[in-house]
Design a protein around this motif. Structure first.
Motif, PDB file in Angstrom:
ATOM      1  N   PRO A  80       0.803  -1.236   0.000  1.00 31.35           N
ATOM      2  CA  PRO A  80       0.000   0.000   0.000  1.00 31.35           C
ATOM      3  C   PRO A  80       0.827   1.275   0.000  1.00 31.35           C
ATOM      4  O   PRO A  80       0.368   2.305  -0.476  1.00 31.35           O
ATOM      5  CB  PRO A  80      -0.834  -0.125   1.278  1.00 31.35           C
ATOM      6  N   ASN A  81       2.041   1.226   0.517  1.00 30.37           N
ATOM      7  CA  ASN A  81       2.879   2.433   0.517  1.00 30.37           C
ATOM      8  C   ASN A  81       3.269   2.836  -0.901  1.00 30.37           C
ATOM      9  O   ASN A  81       3.287   4.027  -1.237  1.00 30.37           O
ATOM     10  CB  ASN A  81       4.128   2.199   1.357  1.00 30.37           C
ATOM     11  N   VAL A  82       3.571   1.851  -1.746  1.00 30.17           N
ATOM     12  CA  VAL A  82       3.921   2.159  -3.138  1.00 30.17           C
ATOM     13  C   VAL A  82       2.714   2.729  -3.871  1.00 30.17           C
ATOM     14  O   VAL A  82       2.828   3.694  -4.641  1.00 30.17           O
ATOM     15  CB  VAL A  82       4.445   0.887  -3.831  1.00 30.17           C
ATOM     16  N   LYS A  83       1.542   2.169  -3.639  1.00 27.46           N
ATOM     17  CA  LYS A  83       0.333   2.685  -4.277  1.00 27.46           C
ATOM     18  C   LYS A  83       0.048   4.114  -3.830  1.00 27.46           C
ATOM     19  O   LYS A  83      -0.341   4.968  -4.638  1.00 27.46           O
ATOM     20  CB  LYS A  83      -0.854   1.782  -3.941  1.00 27.46           C
ATOM     21  N   ALA A  84       0.244   4.389  -2.548  1.00 28.65           N
ATOM     22  CA  ALA A  84       0.000   5.743  -2.053  1.00 28.65           C
ATOM     23  C   ALA A  84       0.987   6.744  -2.659  1.00 28.65           C
ATOM     24  O   ALA A  84       0.608   7.875  -3.000  1.00 28.65           O
ATOM     25  CB  ALA A  84       0.090   5.759  -0.533  1.00 28.65           C
ATOM     26  N   LYS A  85       2.233   6.348  -2.811  1.00 32.92           N
ATOM     27  CA  LYS A  85       3.223   7.239  -3.414  1.00 32.92           C
ATOM     28  C   LYS A  85       2.926   7.482  -4.896  1.00 32.92           C
ATOM     29  O   LYS A  85       3.093   8.598  -5.400  1.00 32.92           O
ATOM     30  CB  LYS A  85       4.621   6.655  -3.238  1.00 32.92           C
ATOM     31  N   MET A  86       2.488   6.435  -5.600  1.00 29.01           N
ATOM     32  CA  MET A  86       2.131   6.615  -7.005  1.00 29.01           C
ATOM     33  C   MET A  86       0.927   7.549  -7.151  1.00 29.01           C
ATOM     34  O   MET A  86       0.883   8.402  -8.043  1.00 29.01           O
ATOM     35  CB  MET A  86       1.820   5.259  -7.629  1.00 29.01           C
ATOM     36  N   ALA A  87      -0.050   7.403  -6.279  1.00 28.90           N
ATOM     37  CA  ALA A  87      -1.219   8.285  -6.331  1.00 28.90           C
ATOM     38  C   ALA A  87      -0.844   9.721  -5.978  1.00 28.90           C
ATOM     39  O   ALA A  87      -1.368  10.679  -6.573  1.00 28.90           O
ATOM     40  CB  ALA A  87      -2.299   7.761  -5.392  1.00 28.90           C
ATOM     41  N   ALA A  88       0.054   9.899  -5.008  1.00 31.71           N
ATOM     42  CA  ALA A  88       0.513  11.249  -4.674  1.00 31.71           C
ATOM     43  C   ALA A  88       1.275  11.880  -5.837  1.00 31.71           C
ATOM     44  O   ALA A  88       1.129  13.076  -6.120  1.00 31.71           O
ATOM     45  CB  ALA A  88       1.388  11.200  -3.423  1.00 31.71           C
ATOM     46  N   LEU A  89       2.082  11.067  -6.539  1.00 32.15           N
ATOM     47  CA  LEU A  89       2.786  11.566  -7.716  1.00 32.15           C
ATOM     48  C   LEU A  89       1.804  11.965  -8.813  1.00 32.15           C
ATOM     49  O   LEU A  89       1.989  12.978  -9.499  1.00 32.15           O
ATOM     50  CB  LEU A  89       3.754  10.495  -8.220  1.00 32.15           C
ATOM     51  N   ALA A  90       0.742  11.177  -8.974  1.00 30.34           N
ATOM     52  CA  ALA A  90      -0.283  11.518  -9.957  1.00 30.34           C
ATOM     53  C   ALA A  90      -0.968  12.826  -9.594  1.00 30.34           C
ATOM     54  O   ALA A  90      -1.253  13.656 -10.466  1.00 30.34           O
ATOM     55  CB  ALA A  90      -1.305  10.386 -10.053  1.00 30.34           C
TER      56      ALA A  90
END
Length: 232
Positions: A110-120
């Motif tokens: 979930p941390n990687v998904k959250a970082k990808m969403a924040a980058l988006a």
């Protein structure tokens, strides 16, 4: 709540990017004004790429701007900013599709998904800012020439494409902000529950390396058991 917020933000930003694409290829960025003209025979409308003219019969002709270097500096910058906005929006859509919690990509991390969403979310905000700067700068040049009494060329008014671009840029910025804020909330919640519990070391669980002592019987105990003259 964070899942709904980031989903709504993603779809708002995606719709805004689509509207920015429509704005870029719309021909009505500025339209020639009829203010002060007694007889109007034709109407001129332009965008970043071409200029068109139509008459009262509905027949119109368009011609593209031939030389890039002959264009005004604001028009060249507007082209670059709009293309940058679309590229950033496309990258934001890709990162958002990977980072949404409702998708199955990288579900175990979930941390990687959250970082990808924040980058988006950051890319969407930058795309909206590029679009907003482009539309506002273009509109500023239109109004400056329109209210300038010494301007002798054709005066233009703000076309419908600019209103569409303002709405699109605002949608992209709001959607990116919602996506970024939801991911920050998700990351803070994860950090608050990731502290492992370490039990104190007990004395019973501590390993002992000392070998057991051999049992020795004293002479007193043997005498007491068998008697003094047992082997006489």
């Amino acid at each position: 709540m964070s899942v709904m917020l980031e989903t709504v933000g993603f779809f708002m930003a995606t719709i805004g990017c689509g509207m920015l694409g429509i704005t870029l290829f719309n021909s009505y960025w500025r339209v020639s004004t009829i203010s002060g003209n007694v007889i109007t025979t034709s109407t001129i409308f332009e965008n970043l790429w071409q200029s068109c003219a139509t008459d009262s019969t509905g027949v119109y002709n368009c011609w593209e701007f031939q030389s890039l270097l002959e264009l005004p500096a604001y028009l060249q910058a507007s082209r670059a900013l709009m293309i940058s906005a679309l590229v950033l929006g496309f990258l934001g859509i890709l990162c958002g599709m990977l980072g949404l919690q409702c998708t199955k990509v990288a579900e175990g991390n979930p941390n990687v998904k959250a970082k990808m969403a924040a980058l988006a979310g950051c890319m969407f905000i930058l795309a909206g800012i590029c679009g907003m700067v482009t539309i506002s700068w273009y509109a500023f040049n239109i109004t400056r020439d329109f209210f300038n009494p010494l301007f002798v060329g054709t005066k233009y008014e703000i076309g419908p494409a600019l209103y569409l671009g303002w709405s699109a840029s605002l949608l992209v910025i709001i959607g990116g902000g919602c996506l970024f804020s939801s991911c920050k909330t998700h990351l803070s919640q994860d950090k608050s529950y990731t502290y492992p519990y370490k039990a104190p070391k007990s004395v019973l669980s501590a390993p002992t390396n000392t070998a057991p002592r051999p049992r020795r019987e004293s002479n007193a105990s043997s005498n007491g058991k068998y008697g003094k003259n047992a082997y006489v």
